[in-house]
Every structure is written in structure tokens, then in C-alpha cells.
Design a protein around this motif. Structure first.
Motif: not given
Length: 343
Positions: A131-152
Motif C-alpha cells: 500500500n505504498h502511495p505510488i501511482p503506477a503509470v503503464d500504457g493503460n493509465v496513460l490512455r485512461v488519464w489522457s482521456r479523463l483529463t482530455c490531455n493533448q
DNA sequence: AAGACGGGGAT
DNA sequence: ATCCCAGTCTT
């Protein structure tokens, strides 16, 4: 901006009710979860499943894996690809056995030092297991987060990943393992690269790209154009007066720029003499080689010293004196060659 | 910063 | 048949 608490609640509720069953989700054994994360790098869940089961069946503990021979371990990775993963994992597990008494370190700084543990695996294992508070940013997360935040931003840029990690930091303060897994699960099942299932998405009403109708345009990823490489022989030709033969380009690339005569490295000297309508003496060995990298291609150039007696060249060819080089415009690569020859 | 590393899935 | 895929190590 995303309403942090509502978004996270919706995501986690969905995850708890809909997460796919996987063997490594039935355990909290750090060794097993670590193994699963290594296997899951660049590899889909359904491919991993049988390999994971066979692997822990044969090497059920860190101790047994550390005592195993490399060929034996490799056998259990056969067909899974990226074989350096298993070599690194084996080495790292041996280190855990020997340096950490067989206990997977409960410390991201220590764990991250192990062979094959990069930013993603570190975040995933440390968050899921401890439970260490570290975000795991893999390919899925890059895609999901770019959409959620509409990041270009281009997700291939290291800066984008850094930004995402910072933006996700507040969400992993608690339940970090579940949050990380939920984001990846969403990316793997709903927020997929193509044919997204927005209609089933638990966080649709938090999604900026959905609101703007831009889901299919995200994430932005500059596709790397396969750079082609061309091999050239460049001739630094002089005459009896010590002048240098140059020519002006009549091509799309670097049009109008001057250069030393250069030819496809495959061309024989006869082809070149025909083109120049002259007898050329070319030294056998190149003086040096250099490469010039454009955004879309690479020139590998071998520079040869050469000599000719012919003096009357016509446009685009022309003799110049060394001191007059600056009166014509040469491309960077040619100036580099000129300087190197005359240094 | 860019390339190598393997397979599987999507198109 | 071809493109795409995004983790880590190496150059």
C-alpha cells in the motif's frame, strides 16, 4: 477538473464489483504478485495465466527459485517473450534471498534497485502488496488519464508521464493498490485503445474527453516514423590547384544547398566517373565516417579523399577555393565534414 | 533520446 | 500480411 472523491469512489466501486478473477489476485504473497507484474509487462492477462500457474507450481517460493538453474527457469518462460525479464527476475530473486533473508523489501527505494524493477513494477508491487502511495503509470493509465483529463500532450514524452504521476498522486494516498489496479483494469476492459465501451464506463460522467466527444482522438501519440538509413560515399575531390569540387543540390531535401559530391555507397567508382564525366582517383580507405540525423532519416557517410585532373565542370558542379567555402551555403553535415577534413 | 527485446491481437 | 503495443535495460 475531476472531482477527486466522487471519481475515485465510482472507480473503486466498479472495480470491486467487476474486476476479473486472476490467480495473482487471490494472494498477497509479494513474490507471486511481483512475478505476475513482471510477466504482465507487454503481455496480456490471458497469455500470462497458464505461465504464471506453471511457474509458481514449479518454483513456489523465493528460496526454490533462487536455488534453480537458469536453464530450468528459462524453460518456464519459453514462448512468453522478452526473455531478459526472466533472467533479471531470477537474479533479483536471488538477491532478495541472499541480501534480504528471502523477504521482498517493503521499501520502494530498496525494491526499485533490484534487477528488472523499473518505475512501473516498483509502483505496482509496492502499492498492491504494501500500500505504498505510488501511482503506477503503464500504457493503460496513460490512455485512461489522457482521456479523463482530455490531455493533448504526446504520451510518448517523458514529461507527460511525469505530469500524470503528479496529477495521480492525490488519488493514491489511500487504497493505492486498488486504485492503481482499477485504473489499469478500466483501461484493459472499458477504456480500450479502439472501440471503447464508454457506454459501460463507471466514470463516464467524470470524463472530459467524453464530454467533448474527443475520446477517439486520445491519447495523442506521435507515431514514430521508421527512420530510414541511407549509406553514402562522400568524395572530397581536389585538383592540381588544391581546389575542392562541390555541387548544388536540386532535390526536395536541402534544395539549393551546396555539398561535396556524394553517392549511394553501393555505387562503384565507374558509376561515379560516368556521372562526373571525369577520371577520379579515390583513396581506398575513407578518411573518417560520420552520420547526419534528420527527423525522418539518417545519412551514414564515409568520407573519401579523391583527386581528378579534369578542370572544366559545369553546373551544378563547381570548383571552390578553401577560403571561399563560406560564400556558398552548405548544409550542417557538409560543414562538419569540411571542418573535420581541414582541422 | 533512441534502439533492442517477442510474442499476440487487431485491422 | 502489417501495424501496434509503452516496461526495462542498454547505447
Amino acid at each position: 477538473m475531476i472531482e477527486k472523491n466522487e471519481f475515485k469512489d465510482d472507480l473503486l466501486n466498479w472495480f470491486h464489483e467487476n474486476k476479473r478473477q486472476m490467480p495473482w489476485r487471490e494472494t498477497n504473497n509479494p513474490y507471486y504478485i511481483w512475478l505476475s507484474e513482471v510477466m504482465l509487462q507487454q503481455t496480456q492477462v490471458n497469455t500470462v495465466r497458464p505461465y504464471y500457474n506453471a511457474f509458481i507450481d514449479r518454483f513456489p517460493t523465493i528460496q526454490e527459485l533462487s536455488n534453480a538453474k537458469e536453464e530450468d527457469v528459462l524453460k518456464y518462460w519459453e514462448g512468453l517473450g522478452y526473455y531478459s525479464r526472466v533472467r533479471n527476475f531470477h537474479e533479483a530473486v536471488k538477491e532478495v534471498q541472499n541480501e534480504y533473508n528471502g523477504i521482498v523489501p517493503d521499501n520502494p527505494d530498496e525494491f526499485k534497485k533490484l534487477k528488472g524493477v523499473g518505475p512501473y513494477t516498483n509502483a505496482a508491487v509496492m502499492s498492491i502488496v504494501y500500500n505504498h502511495p505510488i501511482p503506477a503509470v503503464d500504457g493503460n493509465v496513460l490512455r485512461v488519464w489522457s482521456r479523463l483529463t482530455c490531455n493533448q500532450q504526446d504520451i510518448a514524452l517523458p514529461k507527460t508521464k511525469k505530469d500524470f504521476e503528479e496529477e495521480l498522486q492525490p488519488f493514491v494516498k489511500t487504497e493505492s493498490g486498488d486504485f492503481n489496479q482499477a485504473m489499469m483494469e478500466l483501461g484493459a476492459t472499458i477504456c480500450t485503445p479502439k472501440k471503447t465501451l464508454c457506454i459501460m464506463c463507471p466514470v463516464q460522467n467524470h470524463c472530459l474527453a467524453f464530454a467533448k466527444g474527443q475520446v477517439s482522438e486520445l491519447p495523442v501519440k506521435k507515431k514514430k516514423v521508421k527512420k530510414k538509413t541511407i549509406e553514402y560515399s562522400v568524395l572530397y575531390i581536389t585538383n592540381n590547384d588544391g581546389e575542392i569540387l562541390v555541387r548544388q543540390r536540386d532535390t526536395k531535401l536541402l534544395n539549393g544547398m551546396w555539398e561535396f559530391p556524394m553517392f549511394d555507397a553501393e555505387d562503384s567508382i565507374h558509376t561515379i566517373e560516368e556521372e562526373l564525366e571525369a577520371v577520379i582517383d579515390v583513396q581506398q580507405e575513407p578518411m573518417f565516417t560520420t552520420k547526419h540525423i534528420f527527423t525522418h532519416m539518417t545519412w551514414n557517410m564515409k568520407i573519401y579523399r579523391a583527386y581528378t585532373q579534369k578542370n572544366n565542370f559545369e553546373h551544378p558542379y563547381k570548383w571552390i577555393k578553401k577560403d571561399d567555402k563560406d560564400s556558398l551555403s552548405f548544409s550542417t553535415s557538409m560543414t562538419k565534414i569540411f571542418n573535420k577534413v581541414n582541422e
